[in-house]
Design an enzyme around this catalytic site. Structure first.
Site, PDB file in Angstrom:
ATOM      1  N   ARG A 101       0.885  -1.179   0.000  1.00  0.00           N
ATOM      2  CA  ARG A 101       0.000   0.000   0.000  1.00  0.00           C
ATOM      3  C   ARG A 101       0.910   1.212   0.000  1.00  0.00           C
ATOM      4  O   ARG A 101       1.723   1.392   0.909  1.00  0.00           O
ATOM      5  CB  ARG A 101      -0.911  -0.014   1.228  1.00  0.00           C
ATOM      6  CG  ARG A 101      -1.602   1.315   1.461  1.00  0.00           C
ATOM      7  CD  ARG A 101      -2.721   1.232   2.443  1.00  0.00           C
ATOM      8  NE  ARG A 101      -3.871   0.528   1.877  1.00  0.00           N
ATOM      9  CZ  ARG A 101      -5.081   0.534   2.416  1.00  0.00           C
ATOM     10  NH1 ARG A 101      -5.316   1.189   3.536  1.00  0.00           N
ATOM     11  NH2 ARG A 101      -6.068  -0.126   1.837  1.00  0.00           N
ATOM     12  N   GLN A 111      -9.905  -4.132  -3.489  1.00  0.00           N
ATOM     13  CA  GLN A 111     -11.208  -3.733  -2.960  1.00  0.00           C
ATOM     14  C   GLN A 111     -12.313  -4.025  -3.975  1.00  0.00           C
ATOM     15  O   GLN A 111     -13.361  -4.586  -3.632  1.00  0.00           O
ATOM     16  CB  GLN A 111     -11.196  -2.238  -2.614  1.00  0.00           C
ATOM     17  CG  GLN A 111     -12.522  -1.725  -2.092  1.00  0.00           C
ATOM     18  CD  GLN A 111     -12.867  -2.246  -0.707  1.00  0.00           C
ATOM     19  OE1 GLN A 111     -12.072  -2.132   0.221  1.00  0.00           O
ATOM     20  NE2 GLN A 111     -14.050  -2.831  -0.550  1.00  0.00           N
ATOM     21  N   HIS A 127      -7.260   0.738  -6.402  1.00  0.00           N
ATOM     22  CA  HIS A 127      -7.429  -0.174  -5.258  1.00  0.00           C
ATOM     23  C   HIS A 127      -8.105  -1.455  -5.784  1.00  0.00           C
ATOM     24  O   HIS A 127      -9.259  -1.726  -5.472  1.00  0.00           O
ATOM     25  CB  HIS A 127      -8.285   0.521  -4.192  1.00  0.00           C
ATOM     26  CG  HIS A 127      -8.241  -0.127  -2.847  1.00  0.00           C
ATOM     27  ND1 HIS A 127      -7.464  -1.237  -2.553  1.00  0.00           N
ATOM     28  CD2 HIS A 127      -8.899   0.179  -1.683  1.00  0.00           C
ATOM     29  CE1 HIS A 127      -7.645  -1.570  -1.285  1.00  0.00           C
ATOM     30  NE2 HIS A 127      -8.518  -0.739  -0.740  1.00  0.00           N
ATOM     31  N   ARG A 150     -13.181  -9.172   1.783  1.00  0.00           N
ATOM     32  CA  ARG A 150     -11.793  -8.860   1.418  1.00  0.00           C
ATOM     33  C   ARG A 150     -10.904 -10.086   1.626  1.00  0.00           C
ATOM     34  O   ARG A 150     -10.044 -10.395   0.799  1.00  0.00           O
ATOM     35  CB  ARG A 150     -11.252  -7.698   2.275  1.00  0.00           C
ATOM     36  CG  ARG A 150     -11.987  -6.365   2.116  1.00  0.00           C
ATOM     37  CD  ARG A 150     -11.691  -5.719   0.788  1.00  0.00           C
ATOM     38  NE  ARG A 150     -10.282  -5.478   0.577  1.00  0.00           N
ATOM     39  CZ  ARG A 150      -9.589  -4.439   1.053  1.00  0.00           C
ATOM     40  NH1 ARG A 150     -10.198  -3.515   1.762  1.00  0.00           N
ATOM     41  NH2 ARG A 150      -8.305  -4.287   0.792  1.00  0.00           N
ATOM     42  N   ASP A 199     -17.294   6.570  -1.453  1.00  0.00           N
ATOM     43  CA  ASP A 199     -16.015   6.469  -0.736  1.00  0.00           C
ATOM     44  C   ASP A 199     -15.776   7.815  -0.057  1.00  0.00           C
ATOM     45  O   ASP A 199     -16.482   8.802  -0.340  1.00  0.00           O
ATOM     46  CB  ASP A 199     -14.893   6.139  -1.746  1.00  0.00           C
ATOM     47  CG  ASP A 199     -13.539   5.901  -1.091  1.00  0.00           C
ATOM     48  OD1 ASP A 199     -13.481   5.738   0.143  1.00  0.00           O
ATOM     49  OD2 ASP A 199     -12.530   5.890  -1.826  1.00  0.00           O
ATOM     50  N   CYS A 252     -16.271   1.214   0.593  1.00  0.00           N
ATOM     51  CA  CYS A 252     -15.064   0.424   0.911  1.00  0.00           C
ATOM     52  C   CYS A 252     -14.656   0.585   2.367  1.00  0.00           C
ATOM     53  O   CYS A 252     -13.956  -0.264   2.902  1.00  0.00           O
ATOM     54  CB  CYS A 252     -13.934   0.797  -0.036  1.00  0.00           C
ATOM     55  SG  CYS A 252     -13.520   2.541  -0.017  1.00  0.00           S
TER      56      CYS A 252
HETATM   57  N1  NVA Z   1     -10.017   6.423  -1.399  1.00  0.00           N
HETATM   58  C1  NVA Z   1      -9.637   5.975  -0.078  1.00  0.00           C
HETATM   59  C2  NVA Z   1      -9.853   4.504   0.033  1.00  0.00           C
HETATM   60  C3  NVA Z   1      -9.557   3.946   1.396  1.00  0.00           C
HETATM   61  C4  NVA Z   1      -9.705   2.466   1.462  1.00  0.00           C
HETATM   62  C5  NVA Z   1      -8.190   6.338   0.181  1.00  0.00           C
HETATM   63  O1  NVA Z   1      -7.363   6.197  -0.723  1.00  0.00           O
HETATM   64  O2  NVA Z   1      -7.879   6.765   1.286  1.00  0.00           O
HETATM   65  N1   CP Z   2     -11.165  -0.428   2.435  1.00  0.00           N
HETATM   66  C1   CP Z   2      -9.888  -0.442   2.864  1.00  0.00           C
HETATM   67  O1   CP Z   2      -8.940  -0.667   2.105  1.00  0.00           O
HETATM   68  O2   CP Z   2      -9.763  -0.215   4.202  1.00  0.00           O
HETATM   69  P1   CP Z   2      -8.410   0.018   5.014  1.00  0.00           P
HETATM   70  O3   CP Z   2      -7.880   1.365   4.611  1.00  0.00           O
HETATM   71  O4   CP Z   2      -8.816  -0.053   6.454  1.00  0.00           O
HETATM   72  O5   CP Z   2      -7.439  -1.065   4.650  1.00  0.00           O
END
Ligand code: NVA
Ligand code: CP
Length: 308
Positions: A103, A133, A130, A293, A225, A265
């Protein structure tokens, strides 16, 4: 040759559909308490340069439930976070583990990491995409409706990594997707261009609009989101102002299909992108979505390791 999953484009339509079915099978086996350990002896390295609850837990618990191991690597603790190059980090870390998830911020970071890693790399969220997800979301939709086609899917809100991932998913699988986002927060131009090309061969029906009601009208799936993603904290005020009419609330969903489902998500901000009565209401399936997930990602790992 090793395979990565940095974007849904790394998988074919048939592979994605098979992966969803595998995920459903894995879920059944785990729920039935079967002794199913196809990842026995396999170690996943998990590199996080951003926070996570679901992604960390679902990858880690998925590995453990399927007989494997996972090693959590926060960039705060490893040398990558102190300036060791991506090239060197990738070559070293891939000597210790069988598969890696990352990540991170810019998508180019994961691309470079994958280029230098000798083992498969999975995108666990970048600023651009992502994919894990959306794979879990597709599984959840299939579980709920028994199909992915003949459903109107609406993504309403920031044109962010989730919106981009949905656009690729719709293009590859030939789905009906409407994305409603303010013009200044449109999804990635490259993702749209590539997806429209792919869509010509898959009959995907992808609509981009700035009108949230147009997306919600007759929708079967309503997805949103957060308005300010991780790493965009300084844009919060601007984004909230641009997105204030994009909240998913009872007024917006009044003309959605009677049996529509609400998806997010997570993490969610009640009162911002979604009202509490919607996310906590009878149409919301966000907890199943979060649970899935584990299974969808286990299916991705099996696929990349050629054990599916
Ligand atoms: N769009 C959000 C998704 C979190 C799972 C982010 O990137 O923070
Ligand atoms: N939806 C998701 O990826 O959640 P986290 O940021 O908690 O991993």
């Amino acid at each position: 040759m090793k395979r990565d999953c940095l974007t849904l484009k790394d998988l074919t339509k048939d592979e994605i559909l098979h992966l969803i079915d595998t995920a459903v099978e894995i879920k059944k086996k785990i729920k039935n308490g079967e002794n199913y350990e196809p990842l026995s002896g396999t170690i996943l390295g998990m590199i996080f340069e951003k926070s996570s609850t679901r992604t960390r837990l679902s990858f880690e618990s998925g590995m453990k439930r399927l007989g494997g191991e996972a090693i959590f690597l926060s960039s705060r603790d490893i040398q990558l976070g102190r300036g060791e190059s991506i090239e060197d980090s990738a070559q070293v870390i891939s000597r210790y583990v069988d598969i890696i998830m990352i990540r991170t911020f810019e998508h180019s970071r994961i691309m470079k990491f994958a280029q230098y890693s000798s083992v498969p790399v999975i995108n666990a969220l970048t600023d651009l995409l992502h994919p894990c997800q959306v794979l879990s979301d597709l599984m959840t939709i299939k579980e709920h409706f028994g199909r992915l086609n003949d459903l109107k899917i609406a993504f309403i809100g920031d044109g962010n990594n989730m919106a981009n991932s949905w656009i690729y998913a719709a293009a590859i699988l030939g789905l009906n997707l409407t994305v409603a986002a303010p013009i200044d927060l449109s999804p990635s131009g490259i993702v749209i261009k590539e997806s429209m090309e792919i869509a010509k061969n898959t009959n995907a029906d992808i609509t981009l609009t700035q009108i949230p009601y147009e997306a919600a009208l007759n929708a079967d799936v309503i997805y949103t989101d957060v308005w300010a993603s991780m790493g965009q904290e300084e844009q919060t005020v601007r984004k909230h102002s641009l997105l204030k009419h994009y909240q998913i609330n009872s007024e917006l969903v009044k003309d959605a299909n009677r049996d529509y489902i609400f998806m997010h998500c997570l993490p969610a901000h009640r009162g911002e992108e979604v009202s509490a009565d919607i996310i906590d209401g009878e149409h919301s399936i966000v907890w199943d979505e979060a649970e899935n997930r584990t299974y969808a990602q286990a299916a991705v790992i099996l696929k990349l390791l050629g054990r599916d």
